[in-house]
Design a protein around this motif. Structure first.
Motif, short mmCIF file in Angstrom:
data_model
loop_
_atom_site.label_atom_id
_atom_site.label_comp_id
_atom_site.label_asym_id
_atom_site.label_seq_id
_atom_site.Cartn_x
_atom_site.Cartn_y
_atom_site.Cartn_z
N ALA A 138 0.70 -0.89 0.25
CA ALA A 138 -0.24 0.10 0.10
C ALA A 138 1.05 1.11 -0.23
O ALA A 138 0.68 1.87 -0.71
CB ALA A 138 -1.18 0.06 1.09
N SER B 186 2.61 1.81 -3.17
CA SER B 186 1.34 2.41 -4.21
C SER B 186 1.39 3.81 -4.41
O SER B 186 0.38 4.10 -5.42
CB SER B 186 -0.16 1.41 -3.79
OG SER B 186 -0.29 0.29 -3.90
N LEU C 24 -0.88 5.63 -2.65
CA LEU C 24 -2.05 6.34 -2.15
C LEU C 24 -2.15 7.50 -2.34
O LEU C 24 -1.07 8.54 -0.95
CB LEU C 24 -3.27 5.37 -1.83
CG LEU C 24 -2.19 3.77 -2.61
CD1 LEU C 24 -3.23 2.80 -0.91
CD2 LEU C 24 -3.16 3.68 -3.43
N ASP C 25 -2.79 8.28 -2.56
CA ASP C 25 -3.17 10.31 -2.10
C ASP C 25 -4.00 10.32 -0.95
O ASP C 25 -4.84 8.97 -0.28
CB ASP C 25 -4.12 10.89 -2.98
CG ASP C 25 -2.70 11.03 -4.55
OD1 ASP C 25 -1.62 11.36 -4.02
OD2 ASP C 25 -3.89 11.57 -5.62
N ARG D 179 -8.70 10.07 4.02
CA ARG D 179 -8.45 8.80 3.23
C ARG D 179 -7.72 8.50 2.90
O ARG D 179 -6.64 9.72 2.48
CB ARG D 179 -9.98 8.57 2.46
CG ARG D 179 -11.09 9.10 2.84
CD ARG D 179 -12.10 9.92 1.51
NE ARG D 179 -13.64 9.67 1.33
CZ ARG D 179 -14.40 8.82 1.63
NH1 ARG D 179 -14.39 7.82 1.67
NH2 ARG D 179 -15.60 9.43 1.77
N ILE D 180 -7.21 7.05 2.08
CA ILE D 180 -5.85 6.81 1.60
C ILE D 180 -6.00 5.97 0.62
O ILE D 180 -6.26 5.28 1.28
CB ILE D 180 -5.02 5.91 2.73
CG1 ILE D 180 -5.01 6.92 4.47
CG2 ILE D 180 -3.37 5.83 2.41
CD1 ILE D 180 -4.01 5.99 5.69
N GLY D 181 -6.44 6.92 -0.19
CA GLY D 181 -6.61 5.97 -1.69
C GLY D 181 -8.52 5.02 -1.70
O GLY D 181 -8.64 5.81 -0.61
N ASP D 182 -8.34 3.93 -1.66
CA ASP D 182 -9.49 2.73 -1.31
C ASP D 182 -9.05 2.19 -0.73
O ASP D 182 -9.58 1.26 -0.99
CB ASP D 182 -10.14 2.21 -2.41
CG ASP D 182 -9.08 1.89 -3.52
OD1 ASP D 182 -8.19 1.36 -3.17
OD2 ASP D 182 -9.92 1.41 -4.45
N TYR D 183 -8.14 2.81 0.03
CA TYR D 183 -7.67 1.73 1.05
C TYR D 183 -7.68 1.56 2.43
O TYR D 183 -7.73 0.61 3.14
CB TYR D 183 -6.00 1.94 0.74
CG TYR D 183 -5.00 0.05 1.64
CD1 TYR D 183 -4.89 -0.95 0.82
CD2 TYR D 183 -4.84 0.45 2.91
CE1 TYR D 183 -5.00 -2.00 1.67
CE2 TYR D 183 -3.92 -0.92 3.71
CZ TYR D 183 -3.98 -2.19 2.64
OH TYR D 183 -3.91 -3.60 3.52
N ASN E 141 0.76 11.64 0.36
CA ASN E 141 1.08 10.53 -0.48
C ASN E 141 2.10 9.33 0.48
O ASN E 141 2.93 9.37 0.55
CB ASN E 141 1.41 10.76 -1.64
CG ASN E 141 1.43 9.63 -2.94
OD1 ASN E 141 2.11 9.31 -3.11
ND2 ASN E 141 0.54 10.04 -3.74
N THR E 142 1.10 8.24 0.00
CA THR E 142 2.30 7.36 0.80
C THR E 142 3.57 6.59 0.24
O THR E 142 3.96 6.57 1.06
CB THR E 142 1.10 6.32 0.52
OG1 THR E 142 1.13 5.32 -0.63
CG2 THR E 142 -0.25 5.46 1.40
#
Length: 157
Positions: free
Chosen positions: A72, A75, A77-78, A110-114, A126-127
């Motif tokens: 994750a 990836s 993720l925003d 929210r961390i992307g859809d994770y 961002n991750t």
């Protein structure tokens, strides 16, 4: 947009580790169906999270937890933030850990859809800014699995 008034926050988190904690919690929920950590202490040098589990995870499962969190992270993720009423937030996230005196406006991270949860702490944007998550050790007693971990940075020359 005017910044909503939220609860006082008494701690300045180390944002890479705090964001990694969100990913760890989401991973535990996905893998074990357990609640998010019931007790967490997140710091720059090392962190710990306690999870209510029926049995201790195997060595293979611990390796899988670490791998999924790092997947994750890598990836890219925003991490986004939105504000909503407590009523609207209740349909999106679990608010059971919220203090009774919490404001009516809830900050949702929210961390992307994770992952998605209510949180007023500091986060990276961002991750890819986190580094790598490493499990240091873990123990199990009385239905509580304590995971000790840290985020590692590699600085290239």
């Amino acid at each position: 947009m005017e910044q909503p008034i939220l609860n006082e926050h008494n701690k300045l988190e180390f944002s890479p580790a705090h964001t990694a904690e969100h990913l760890l919690n989401a991973t535990m929920v996905k893998m074990f169906g357990c609640p998010r950590s019931r007790n967490a202490h997140v710091e720059k040098k090392k962190s710990k999270c306690d999870y209510v589990l029926a049995e201790e995870p195997t060595a293979g499962q611990v390796a899988q937890i670490e791998a999924r969190v790092n997947e994750a992270i890598s990836s890219g993720l925003d991490v986004t933030i939105e504000f909503m009423s407590r009523e609207a937030a209740a349909s999106v996230v679990d608010l059971s850990k919220l203090p009774g005196e919490a404001s009516d406006t809830i900050r949702i991270v929210r961390i992307g859809d994770y992952d998605v949860c209510a949180c007023i702490g500091a986060h990276v944007s961002n991750t890819s800014e986190i580094g790598e998550c490493k499990v240091i050790s873990h123990s199990y007693a009385d239905g509580i699995w304590r995971l000790r971990w840290k985020v590692c940075y590699y600085i290239s020359a």
